[in-house]
Scaffold this active site. Structure first.
Site, PDB file in Angstrom:
ATOM      1  N   THR A 120      83.994 -35.904  61.788  1.00 22.29           N
ATOM      2  CA  THR A 120      83.492 -35.926  62.522  1.00 22.29           C
ATOM      3  C   THR A 120      81.591 -35.271  63.229  1.00 22.29           C
ATOM      4  OG1 THR A 120      83.099 -35.219  65.143  1.00 22.29           O
ATOM      5  CG2 THR A 120      83.757 -34.313  64.147  1.00 22.29           C
ATOM      6  N   TYR A 144      87.494 -29.115  68.787  1.00 31.87           N
ATOM      7  CA  TYR A 144      87.813 -30.474  68.099  1.00 31.87           C
ATOM      8  C   TYR A 144      86.774 -30.234  67.012  1.00 31.87           C
ATOM      9  CZ  TYR A 144      86.788 -35.004  66.779  1.00 31.87           C
ATOM     10  OH  TYR A 144      86.707 -36.596  66.079  1.00 31.87           O
TER      11      TYR A 144
END
Ligand code: UDP
Length: 329
Positions: A120, A144
């Site tokens: 990501t 995250y």
């Protein structure tokens, strides 16, 4: 087994994983989905067998690897919500990092086939400048992003120790859905902007804008939205790249164009032909103001460039799914 071989797809019942499975099957591979169905949907697994198992269960993973003998692994299983990761960091570290270590150990014992990791842009944190390339400092600002970055480090270490070939595909904001409507974006609860606005347009509900006081032209956060089918294509190109001996590395997948939350809202209103009510809420913890990606590396190494880059097209595909298909699946 299909012509091109079996590919193990962890998290293949989820949003991006299921779209990749469809593309893998079209390219002659047999996707083998390994998913614990904690956040994915059985009905999204349509192009190969489903093994309901947890990537953190080493014995089960070994048994599945021995049975199917995959020529590559694509790893999507992860929790993916920034806000939830801020609230429950241990959940993110245990699932995204701890369980991945178990999976990785089994994959290495299986002979270390090419490993394509779903990473990501959140690993970059608050960019010093945009668009960001892969060498931009990796300074995630939420659990995250950190959980994904730790896995990239694990992959680099596994490459050093055992020769595991890997690519980490760093997605910017995945959007859109299968244009055929066979699968689409399903999260419960939904936290991503485009599906939230599309659903609000359908239901007549109100959308919260998380902060309108960012240092951006209209005060709302800017993101780079990329169609899930373009992401899916890149996974297959990455597998082929590793199979021909390509160097292990992280690769951005983006459109290199940014849209603010308000611009996305206006696009959904235009495409859906319906007004959407909004209210301004506080900033969501862990959100950088702007994220836009540079993709020269994907072009150079994979020969990849996005085909469905237009934001209207991404919204149209999402709208098609929610309006025509989701209620019946
Ligand atoms: N966002 C928002 N309202 C929502 C959901 C998201 O204003 O109901 C904003 C969010 O703060 C971020 C952008 O939309 O700036 C994209 O968020 P999303 O969760 O879709 O993706 P992320 O960038 O977190 O991966």
């Amino acid at each position: 087994m299909s012509d091109a071989g079996n590919v193990l797809v962890t998290g293949g019942a989820g949003f991006i994983g299921s779209h990749v499975c469809k593309r893998l099957a079209a390219a002659g591979y047999q996707p083998i989905v390994l998913d614990n169905l904690s956040r994915g949907f059985r009905s999204s697994v349509k192009w190969g067998p489903l093994e309901v198992a947890d990537i953190g269960d080493g014995a089960r993973v070994r048994e599945i690897l021995n049975r199917y003998r995959p020529i590559g692994v694509m790893h999507f299983s992860a929790f993916t919500s920034v806000g939830e990761s801020v609230q429950q960091p241990a959940l993110y570290y245990s699932n995204n990092v701890g369980a991945t270590a178990v999976l990785l150990q089994a994959v290495i014992e299986h002979g270390a086939p090419p490993f394509v990791f779903s990473s990501t842009a959140a690993i970059y944190g608050n960019p010093a400048s945009v668009p960001v390339d892969e060498d931009h400092p990796h300074r995630p600002i939420n659990p995250y992003g950190r959980s994904k970055l730790y896995v990239e480090h694990m992959l680099a270490d596994a490459n050093q120790a055992s020769g595991l070939p890997w690519v980490a595909l760093r997605y910017f904001n995945a959007a859109g859905c299968d244009p055929d409507g066979e699968i689409g974006e399903r999260h419960d609860p939904e936290t991503h902007l485009i599906p939230i606005i599309v659903r609000a347009a359908l239901k007549g509900s109100t959308v919260s804008i998380f902060g309108d006081d960012y240092d951006t032209p209209d005060g709302t956060c800017i993101r780079d939205y990329i169609h899930v089918n373009d992401l899916a294509d890149a996974h297959i190109l990455a597998l082929k790249y590793l199979a021909r001996g390509g160097k292990s590395c992280g690769i951005n997948l983006a459109n290199s164009k940014g849209f603010s939350v308000r611009e996305v809202l206006a696009t959904v209103e235009r495409v859906c032909g319906r007004p959407v009510a909004v209210k301004i809420d506080p900033r969501r913890p862990g959100d950088p103001a702007v994220l836009i990606g540079k993709t020269e590396r994907a072009k150079e190494l994979l020969g990849w460039s996005p085909k469905r880059s237009d934001l209207e097209l991404q919204v149209r595909d999402a709208w098609n799914w929610y309006e025509n298909f989701l209620p019946s699946v």
